[in-house]
Scaffold this motif. Structure first.
Motif, PDB file in Angstrom:
ATOM      1  N   UNK A 147      24.666 -16.310 -10.942  1.00 30.18           N
ATOM      2  CA  UNK A 147      25.203 -15.820  -9.675  1.00 30.18           C
ATOM      3  C   UNK A 147      25.781 -14.429  -9.920  1.00 30.18           C
ATOM      4  N   UNK A 148      26.304 -13.833  -8.909  1.00 34.49           N
ATOM      5  CA  UNK A 148      26.845 -12.485  -9.028  1.00 34.49           C
ATOM      6  C   UNK A 148      28.022 -12.468 -10.011  1.00 34.49           C
ATOM      7  N   UNK A 149      28.171 -11.382 -10.767  1.00 37.35           N
ATOM      8  CA  UNK A 149      29.324 -11.275 -11.662  1.00 37.35           C
ATOM      9  C   UNK A 149      30.603 -11.092 -10.841  1.00 37.35           C
ATOM     10  N   UNK A 150      31.716 -11.051 -11.514  1.00 32.25           N
ATOM     11  CA  UNK A 150      32.973 -10.801 -10.821  1.00 32.25           C
ATOM     12  C   UNK A 150      32.896  -9.451 -10.115  1.00 32.25           C
ATOM     13  N   UNK A 151      33.638  -9.296  -9.048  1.00 32.47           N
ATOM     14  CA  UNK A 151      33.543  -8.112  -8.185  1.00 32.47           C
ATOM     15  C   UNK A 151      33.772  -6.802  -8.933  1.00 32.47           C
ATOM     16  N   UNK A 152      34.669  -6.806  -9.887  1.00 28.35           N
ATOM     17  CA  UNK A 152      34.971  -5.570 -10.618  1.00 28.35           C
ATOM     18  C   UNK A 152      34.401  -5.590 -12.043  1.00 28.35           C
ATOM     19  N   UNK A 153      33.325  -6.315 -12.229  1.00 30.29           N
ATOM     20  CA  UNK A 153      32.705  -6.467 -13.550  1.00 30.29           C
ATOM     21  C   UNK A 153      32.314  -5.129 -14.174  1.00 30.29           C
ATOM     22  N   UNK A 154      31.776  -4.217 -13.386  1.00 32.66           N
ATOM     23  CA  UNK A 154      31.355  -2.929 -13.945  1.00 32.66           C
ATOM     24  C   UNK A 154      32.529  -2.176 -14.540  1.00 32.66           C
ATOM     25  N   UNK A 155      33.667  -2.245 -13.903  1.00 34.95           N
ATOM     26  CA  UNK A 155      34.872  -1.589 -14.422  1.00 34.95           C
ATOM     27  C   UNK A 155      35.305  -2.253 -15.722  1.00 34.95           C
ATOM     28  N   UNK A 156      35.354  -3.592 -15.730  1.00 37.78           N
ATOM     29  CA  UNK A 156      35.788  -4.322 -16.915  1.00 37.78           C
ATOM     30  C   UNK A 156      34.784  -4.215 -18.058  1.00 37.78           C
ATOM     31  N   UNK A 157      33.534  -3.997 -17.759  1.00 36.43           N
ATOM     32  CA  UNK A 157      32.522  -3.863 -18.808  1.00 36.43           C
ATOM     33  C   UNK A 157      32.803  -2.664 -19.709  1.00 36.43           C
ATOM     34  N   UNK A 158      33.537  -1.701 -19.199  1.00 38.72           N
ATOM     35  CA  UNK A 158      33.864  -0.497 -19.968  1.00 38.72           C
ATOM     36  C   UNK A 158      35.107  -0.668 -20.840  1.00 38.72           C
ATOM     37  N   UNK A 159      35.845  -1.764 -20.655  1.00 45.04           N
ATOM     38  CA  UNK A 159      37.072  -2.024 -21.409  1.00 45.04           C
ATOM     39  C   UNK A 159      36.711  -2.788 -22.674  1.00 45.04           C
ATOM     40  N   UNK A 160      37.135  -2.278 -23.823  1.00 41.65           N
ATOM     41  CA  UNK A 160      36.737  -2.923 -25.073  1.00 41.65           C
ATOM     42  C   UNK A 160      37.719  -3.992 -25.548  1.00 41.65           C
ATOM     43  N   UNK A 161      38.989  -3.808 -25.329  1.00 39.39           N
ATOM     44  CA  UNK A 161      39.962  -4.802 -25.781  1.00 39.39           C
ATOM     45  C   UNK A 161      40.549  -5.504 -24.574  1.00 39.39           C
ATOM     46  N   UNK A 162      40.063  -6.730 -24.331  1.00 35.51           N
ATOM     47  CA  UNK A 162      40.441  -7.455 -23.112  1.00 35.51           C
ATOM     48  C   UNK A 162      41.101  -8.793 -23.391  1.00 35.51           C
ATOM     49  N   UNK A 163      41.330  -9.104 -24.618  1.00 29.34           N
ATOM     50  CA  UNK A 163      41.860 -10.419 -24.965  1.00 29.34           C
ATOM     51  C   UNK A 163      43.177 -10.730 -24.255  1.00 29.34           C
TER      52      UNK A 163
END
Length: 111
Positions: free
Chosen positions: A86-102
Motif C-alpha cells: 500500500x502507499x507509504x507513510x505520507x511524509x516517507x520521502x522526507x524521512x527517507x533522507x534521514x539517516x539516524x531515526x532510531x
C-alpha cells in the motif's frame, strides 16, 4: 540466517518488499515493517525492492543495526501480517533522507 528490516524503514514504511515476498513474512506496525525470522525463507528477493535499502541479511547488518534482529523477532509476534503493498507513510520521502531515526521509533522506547 534471516533478513532484517533496519532503521532506514522507520517512518517511511515503503511496502514494495511485501508484494514480492513468497511467504508473507512481513508484519506491519505504525511506523515501520519487520520480518518474522521464523517465516522468512532467506530468499533475499525483498532486498532489491526496498527503495531505502532497509533490508539486510542478518549476517550482513551494518554496524549499529544489530538491535533490529531482536526487534524484528519481537514485533513480528505482536504486529499483524501485511500481505499486500500500500502507499507509504505520507511524509516517507522526507524521512527517507534521514539517516539516524532510531530515536523516533516508538517500539524502542523503554526497550
Amino acid at each position: 540466517m534471516t533478513y532484517v528490516v533496519t532503521e532506514a524503514c522507520v517512518r517511511c514504511k515503503y511496502t514494495d518488499c511485501v508484494d514480492i515476498c513468497p511467504v508473507e513474512c512481513f508484519h506491519e506496525g505504525p511506523e515501520f515493517l519487520v520480518i518474522n525470522p521464523d517465516i522468512c525463507i532467506d530468499c533475499g528477493v525483498c532486498v532489491s525492492e526496498c527503495p531505502v535499502s532497509a533490508i539486510y541479511a542478518q549476517d550482513d547488518l551494518p554496524a549499529g543495526q544489530e538491535v533490529f534482529i531482536e526487534l524484528n523477532a519481537r514485533l513480528a509476534a505482536q504486529w499483524p501480517v501485511i500481505a499486500e503493498a500500500h502507499e507509504p507513510l505520507a511524509d516517507a520521502e522526507t524521512w527517507a533522507q534521514v539517516s539516524e531515526k532510531r530515536q523516533y521509533l516508538d517500539a524502542l522506547q523503554g526497550a
